[in-house]
Design an enzyme around this catalytic site. Structure first.
Site, PDB file in Angstrom:
ATOM      1  N   GLU A   1      -6.150   1.628  -3.185  1.00 49.21           N
ATOM      2  CA  GLU A   1      -5.199   0.562  -3.485  1.00 49.21           C
ATOM      3  C   GLU A   1      -5.601  -0.056  -4.816  1.00 49.21           C
ATOM      4  O   GLU A   1      -6.705   0.170  -5.309  1.00 49.21           O
ATOM      5  CB  GLU A   1      -5.220  -0.516  -2.393  1.00 49.21           C
TER       6      GLU A   1
ATOM      7  N   LYS B   1       0.817  -1.215   0.000  1.00 51.79           N
ATOM      8  CA  LYS B   1       0.000   0.000   0.000  1.00 51.79           C
ATOM      9  C   LYS B   1       0.857   1.274   0.000  1.00 51.79           C
ATOM     10  O   LYS B   1       0.502   2.257  -0.647  1.00 51.79           O
ATOM     11  CB  LYS B   1      -0.966  -0.012   1.184  1.00 51.79           C
TER      12      LYS B   1
ATOM     13  N   GLU C   1      -9.143   0.742  -6.593  1.00 55.50           N
ATOM     14  CA  GLU C   1     -10.148   1.115  -5.586  1.00 55.50           C
ATOM     15  C   GLU C   1      -9.996   2.571  -5.178  1.00 55.50           C
ATOM     16  O   GLU C   1      -8.887   3.046  -4.927  1.00 55.50           O
ATOM     17  CB  GLU C   1     -10.012   0.218  -4.347  1.00 55.50           C
TER      18      GLU C   1
ATOM     19  N   ASN D   1      -5.999  -3.767  -6.644  1.00 53.15           N
ATOM     20  CA  ASN D   1      -5.996  -5.215  -6.470  1.00 53.15           C
ATOM     21  C   ASN D   1      -5.603  -5.839  -7.802  1.00 53.15           C
ATOM     22  O   ASN D   1      -6.309  -5.688  -8.795  1.00 53.15           O
ATOM     23  CB  ASN D   1      -7.361  -5.705  -6.009  1.00 53.15           C
TER      24      ASN D   1
ATOM     25  N   PHE E   1     -21.724 -10.682  13.055  1.00 53.78           N
ATOM     26  CA  PHE E   1     -21.159 -11.299  11.854  1.00 53.78           C
ATOM     27  C   PHE E   1     -19.931 -12.159  12.141  1.00 53.78           C
ATOM     28  O   PHE E   1     -19.022 -12.246  11.328  1.00 53.78           O
ATOM     29  CB  PHE E   1     -20.811 -10.243  10.798  1.00 53.78           C
TER      30      PHE E   1
ATOM     31  N   ASN F   1     -14.793  -3.439   7.388  1.00 56.91           N
ATOM     32  CA  ASN F   1     -14.071  -2.991   6.193  1.00 56.91           C
ATOM     33  C   ASN F   1     -14.039  -4.044   5.106  1.00 56.91           C
ATOM     34  O   ASN F   1     -13.172  -4.032   4.239  1.00 56.91           O
ATOM     35  CB  ASN F   1     -12.633  -2.564   6.526  1.00 56.91           C
TER      36      ASN F   1
ATOM     37  N   GLU G   1      -3.189   7.388   7.215  1.00 55.54           N
ATOM     38  CA  GLU G   1      -3.746   8.359   6.280  1.00 55.54           C
ATOM     39  C   GLU G   1      -5.007   8.960   6.875  1.00 55.54           C
ATOM     40  O   GLU G   1      -5.532   8.491   7.876  1.00 55.54           O
ATOM     41  CB  GLU G   1      -4.023   7.713   4.909  1.00 55.54           C
TER      42      GLU G   1
HETATM   43  P1  ADP Z   1     -12.269  -7.825  -2.675  1.00 57.73           P
HETATM   44  O1  ADP Z   1     -11.662  -6.446  -2.679  1.00 57.73           O
HETATM   45  O2  ADP Z   1     -12.378  -8.481  -3.996  1.00 57.73           O
HETATM   46  O3  ADP Z   1     -13.474  -7.952  -1.829  1.00 57.73           O
HETATM   47  P2  ADP Z   1     -10.835  -8.744  -0.474  1.00 57.73           P
HETATM   48  O4  ADP Z   1      -9.770  -7.738  -0.240  1.00 57.73           O
HETATM   49  O5  ADP Z   1     -12.009  -8.760   0.447  1.00 57.73           O
HETATM   50  O6  ADP Z   1     -11.248  -8.671  -1.977  1.00 57.73           O
HETATM   51  O7  ADP Z   1     -10.186 -10.156  -0.514  1.00 57.73           O
HETATM   52  C1  ADP Z   1     -10.632 -11.177  -1.374  1.00 57.73           C
HETATM   53  C2  ADP Z   1     -10.214 -12.480  -0.837  1.00 57.73           C
HETATM   54  O8  ADP Z   1      -8.840 -12.529  -0.676  1.00 57.73           O
HETATM   55  C3  ADP Z   1     -10.809 -12.784   0.502  1.00 57.73           C
HETATM   56  O9  ADP Z   1     -11.059 -14.151   0.509  1.00 57.73           O
HETATM   57  C4  ADP Z   1      -9.716 -12.379   1.468  1.00 57.73           C
HETATM   58  O10 ADP Z   1      -9.810 -13.058   2.681  1.00 57.73           O
HETATM   59  C5  ADP Z   1      -8.494 -12.761   0.673  1.00 57.73           C
HETATM   60  N1  ADP Z   1      -7.338 -11.908   0.919  1.00 57.73           N
HETATM   61  C6  ADP Z   1      -7.224 -10.608   0.666  1.00 57.73           C
HETATM   62  N2  ADP Z   1      -5.997 -10.160   0.955  1.00 57.73           N
HETATM   63  C7  ADP Z   1      -5.305 -11.224   1.401  1.00 57.73           C
HETATM   64  C8  ADP Z   1      -3.957 -11.436   1.856  1.00 57.73           C
HETATM   65  N3  ADP Z   1      -3.079 -10.465   1.901  1.00 57.73           N
HETATM   66  N4  ADP Z   1      -3.605 -12.665   2.226  1.00 57.73           N
HETATM   67  C9  ADP Z   1      -4.495 -13.672   2.179  1.00 57.73           C
HETATM   68  N5  ADP Z   1      -5.758 -13.550   1.752  1.00 57.73           N
HETATM   69  C10 ADP Z   1      -6.167 -12.352   1.376  1.00 57.73           C
HETATM   70  P1  ADP Z   2      -8.081  -3.882   1.848  1.00 56.60           P
HETATM   71  O1  ADP Z   2      -6.764  -4.191   1.213  1.00 56.60           O
HETATM   72  O2  ADP Z   2      -8.234  -4.584   3.135  1.00 56.60           O
HETATM   73  O3  ADP Z   2      -9.207  -4.062   0.910  1.00 56.60           O
HETATM   74  P2  ADP Z   2      -8.468  -1.003   1.550  1.00 56.60           P
HETATM   75  O4  ADP Z   2      -7.397  -0.004   1.659  1.00 56.60           O
HETATM   76  O5  ADP Z   2      -8.989  -1.290   0.191  1.00 56.60           O
HETATM   77  O6  ADP Z   2      -7.980  -2.335   2.258  1.00 56.60           O
HETATM   78  O7  ADP Z   2      -9.665  -0.564   2.496  1.00 56.60           O
HETATM   79  C1  ADP Z   2     -10.776  -1.389   2.759  1.00 56.60           C
HETATM   80  C2  ADP Z   2     -11.934  -0.538   3.220  1.00 56.60           C
HETATM   81  O8  ADP Z   2     -11.606   0.233   4.365  1.00 56.60           O
HETATM   82  C3  ADP Z   2     -12.400   0.493   2.210  1.00 56.60           C
HETATM   83  O9  ADP Z   2     -13.300  -0.059   1.310  1.00 56.60           O
HETATM   84  C4  ADP Z   2     -13.054   1.530   3.107  1.00 56.60           C
HETATM   85  O10 ADP Z   2     -14.329   1.139   3.499  1.00 56.60           O
HETATM   86  C5  ADP Z   2     -12.187   1.528   4.318  1.00 56.60           C
HETATM   87  N1  ADP Z   2     -11.127   2.557   4.232  1.00 56.60           N
HETATM   88  C6  ADP Z   2      -9.866   2.351   3.840  1.00 56.60           C
HETATM   89  N2  ADP Z   2      -9.164   3.501   3.884  1.00 56.60           N
HETATM   90  C7  ADP Z   2      -9.999   4.464   4.291  1.00 56.60           C
HETATM   91  C8  ADP Z   2      -9.876   5.878   4.536  1.00 56.60           C
HETATM   92  N3  ADP Z   2      -8.727   6.509   4.377  1.00 56.60           N
HETATM   93  N4  ADP Z   2     -10.967   6.558   4.943  1.00 56.60           N
HETATM   94  C9  ADP Z   2     -12.135   5.915   5.129  1.00 56.60           C
HETATM   95  N5  ADP Z   2     -12.318   4.608   4.939  1.00 56.60           N
HETATM   96  C10 ADP Z   2     -11.266   3.873   4.520  1.00 56.60           C
HETATM   97 MG    MG Z   3      -9.490  -3.045  -0.755  1.00 55.81          MG
END
Ligand code: ADP
Ligand code: ADP
Ligand code: MG
Length: 654
Positions: free
Chosen positions: A276, A104, A263, A278, A336, A223, A188
């Site tokens: 970020e 990130k 995203e 993906n 949940f 999140n 951030e």
């Molecule tokens: P999306 O943004 O598509 O919803 P997520 O970030 O929720 O994706 O992650 C999708 C899948 O990948 C989930 O099953 C989550 O648990 C898994 N996942 C995400 N990041 C990691 C990681 N760094 N290591 C292992 N599993 C991960």
């Molecule tokens: P991940 O790799 O776990 O998906 P992200 O950086 O994409 O992590 O963040 C996941 C979620 O967390 C976002 O969809 C949002 O809901 C929340 N989030 C992340 N960063 C911020 C931020 N700076 N301000 C508010 N919400 C955030």
């Molecule tokens: Mg994300």
């Protein structure tokens, strides 16, 4: 996900090999693939995360490419590199792009340099809690502390004060180390009233890159997304075009190839900031497929084959609306928390595709399968498409009513409740939606008066069907003995019905003299009643219980007793059973392991004070005191693996 990929591969004439762990030996993807290779024990570290085992499986079967799905090794640059060395194609972006976007901190820096709008904050690793506080103050509260290697919503904490930064920094660091093996965190700005909106991109090896519109994924818990849709009800064409252009710019900046997602977090003024990227196919990709008509897995396979994109940016059109609900094995009534167990019943709705409605269920389970504690507890993704947003939402609501799962706690009641909320239907979404709409947690949906009457009528008819069925047997009562008055009791409510003699077209009369026509009631033995009441089709899950039914519909879970009117009169005088007082105990909220106890016997604890940390599915849950009390007894120790509802400690009033 493997099942989803196999479906497209098969259609394209590409042969597939599944890999599986001990826990998945009976899994659906193993049955669906042309070949399957066992790669080790259930813990992911000994199977799905072990690259050498996957390389060996490729060698053994002659596989030429690996589709990594999502999770596990899908965003692991070392894995992509390892495959490259072996001459096996990694279906995803080049190693360098994964490296750049996988972290990130690095990806934010690259995005900022490419002119992509990023969340204001500190673009570096933070070493100490003291430094974290200094930086947080400079950014201005609230802030978000995040693991640089984070994913899946794990390893992030919101902090509103110096104190919360100190506490959150330590927790985020330890969670990051245990979940990602990398404890670097950064800070951030926390964007308020945020919406999560992301752009799907597709790039080929010839330098073409397009965006396929957005998905809004603001309905999240912890999140992590639970409901996603395309397009977003919030974006206008201009913002969509700007976000699409920035996403393509970023993808090009890292020479991206294959499908990827950029995203963004969007504030209430439609300012958007990069979160970020993906570098893989996303869980929620089906909603994009349904509105664009493009099969993303097919495109990924063609790109892997060296083909150029056949679609140009101007060919991408968004048609109608698609909504996805993630069906998880988790308990919506207990915040949940994940559930595990055997799917005693698994009957998804029938998939269909017409010009008015598409129903798609992406799943990897079947009736009798086990939801193990080893992997993500996702059961299925139920996706609908309709010509309008409300058509898609209503279609999803009906499909959720039809979805019959038993044996494992699941979030269907919660999803069904959201589909009916006015705020959701109007599209006023933010990532705080769940916290704001369910401040006390989810306790089940309430049905309106008309619907309650319908439920009572259906229970009455079903009970009558059961009674009259007995007459087919020799020696049974004769029909004239059947009393034609019945009362239905649901909670404190009562409805009185008179029932006609003939079962042909079934009309019930309410005590107010309102006739209700019920067609095709409940079939004894069926668990979902497909019924038409006064011309309206509805699907209600019904289970027989003593003198009545448990009925589940649109997020409500009702107990309906069907009795003779004089019995109903008497039941009013029955003493009410009150649930036992459990407030003296700290119960383990889900199956998990005690990581730490924060108090000892004899301590006086205050409302909100942390008592213990329990870990389940790689998530640390802090259990807190609900009121001031004295810790009288502790029944668990760090390291203990506890069942749900195990008593961790007992309190005394002070
Ligand atoms: P999306 O943004 O598509 O919803 P997520 O970030 O929720 O994706 O992650 C999708 C899948 O990948 C989930 O099953 C989550 O648990 C898994 N996942 C995400 N990041 C990691 C990681 N760094 N290591 C292992 N599993 C991960
Ligand atoms: P991940 O790799 O776990 O998906 P992200 O950086 O994409 O992590 O963040 C996941 C979620 O967390 C976002 O969809 C949002 O809901 C929340 N989030 C992340 N960063 C911020 C931020 N700076 N301000 C508010 N919400 C955030
Ligand atoms: Mg994300």
């Amino acid at each position: 996900m493997a099942c989803r990929i196999i479906k497209t591969a098969r259609r394209m004439g590409v042969e597939t090999v599944a890999v599986y762990s001990d826990a998945d030996k009976d899994a659906l993807h193993v049955k669906m693939a042309d070949e399957a290779v066992h790669i080790g024990a259930a813990p992911a570290g000994e199977s799905y995360l072990d690259m050498e085992k996957i390389v060996a499986a490729c060698r053994e079967t002659g596989a030429v490419a690996v589709h990594p799905g999502y999770g596990f090794l899908s965003e692991n640059a070392a894995f992509a590199e390892r495959l490259r060395q072996e001459g096996i194609y990694f279906i995803g972006p080049p190693v360098k792009a994964i490296e750049a976007m996988g972290d990130k901190i690095t990806s934010k820096t690259i995005a900022a340099e490419a002119g992509v709008s990023t969340v204001p904050g500190h673009m570096g690793v933070i070493e100490s809690a003291a430094e974290a506080v200094k930086i947080a103050k400079k950014i201005g509260y609230p802030v978000m502390i995040k693991a640089s290697a984070g994913g899946g919503g794990k390893g992030m904490r919101v902090a509103k004060s110096d104190k919360e930064v100190k506490e959150g920094f330590e927790r985020a660091k330890s969670e990051a180390a245990s979940s990602f093996g990398d404890d670097r965190v950064f800070i951030e700005k926390f964007i308020e009233e945020p919406r999560h909106i992301e752009i799907q991109v597709l790039a080929d090896g010839q330098g073409n890159c397009i965006s396929l519109g957005e998905r809004e994924c603001s309905i999240q818990r912890r999140n992590q997304k639970v409901i996603e849709e395309a397009p977003s009800p919030f974006l206008d064409a201009e913002t969509r075009a700007k976000m699409g252009a920035q996403a393509v710019t970023l993808a090009k900046a890292v020479n991206y190839v294959s499908a990827g997602t950029v995203e963004f977090i969007v504030d209430k003024e439609k300012n958007f900031y990069f979160l970020e990227m993906n570098t893989r196919l996303q869980v929620e990709h089906p909603v994009t497929e349904l509105v664009t008509g493009i099969d993303l897995v097919e495109e990924m396979l063609k790109i892997a084959d060296g083909q150029a994109l056949s679609i140009k940016q101007e060919d991408v059109t968004l048609d109608g609306w698609a909504v996805e609900a993630r069906i998880y094995a988790e308990d919506p009534y207990r915040n949940f928390l994940p559930s595990t167990g055997r799917l005693k019943r698994y009957r998804p709705p029938t998939e269909e595709a017409s010009a008015q409605l598409v129903v798609r269920n992406d799943t990897g389970v079947f009736e009798g399968a086990e939801i193990s504690p080893y992997y993500d507890p996702m059961i299925a993704k139920l996706v609908t498409w309709g010509p309008s947003r409300l058509a898609a939402i209503d279609g999803l609501a009906v499909s959720l009513d039809q979805f019959d799962i038993d044996g494992v706690g699941n979030n269907i009641p919660f999803l069904a409740a959201v589909m009916q909320q006015e705020r959701f239907r109007e599209g006023h979404l933010t990532t705080n939606y769940i916290a704001e709409e369910f401040p006390e947690g989810f306790t089940g949906a309430l049905l309106d008066e008309d619907t309650m009457l319908t439920m009572a009528a259906l229970a009455c008819r079903a009970a009558f069907q059961l009674e009259t069925r007995g007459f087919a047997h020799p020696g049974a009562m004769t029909q004239q003995h059947v009393t034609t008055e019945r009362s239905v009791l649901i909670g404190d409510r009562r409805w009185d019905f008179s029932i006609p003699k003939s079962d042909e077209s079934f009309v019930l009369m309410t005590s107010e003299g309102q006739p209700l026509l019920i067609e095709d009631g409940w079939q004894p033995g069926a668990s979902v009643a497909a019924t038409e009441i006064d011309g309206k089709m509805l699907y209600v899950r019904m289970d027989r219980i003593t003198s009545g039914f448990r009925m589940r519909y649109r997020g409500a879970d009702l107990v309906a007793k069907v009795v003779l009117p004089h019995v109903a009169d008497l039941m009013r005088h029955m003493p009410k059973k009150s649930p036992p007082d459990m407030s003296k105990f700290l119960l383990c909220p889900m199956p998990g392991q005690v990581i730490r106890l924060d108090v000892k016997e004899g301590d006086i604890v205050e409302d909100g004070q942390p008592l213990a940390i329990v870990e389940a599915m790689k998530m640390e849950n802090v259990l807190r005191a609900e009121r001031r009390a004295k810790v009288a007894r502790i029944n668990a120790a760090a390291g203990d693996v506890l069942a749900v509802d195990a008593v961790i400690m007992e309190f005394e009033a002070v």
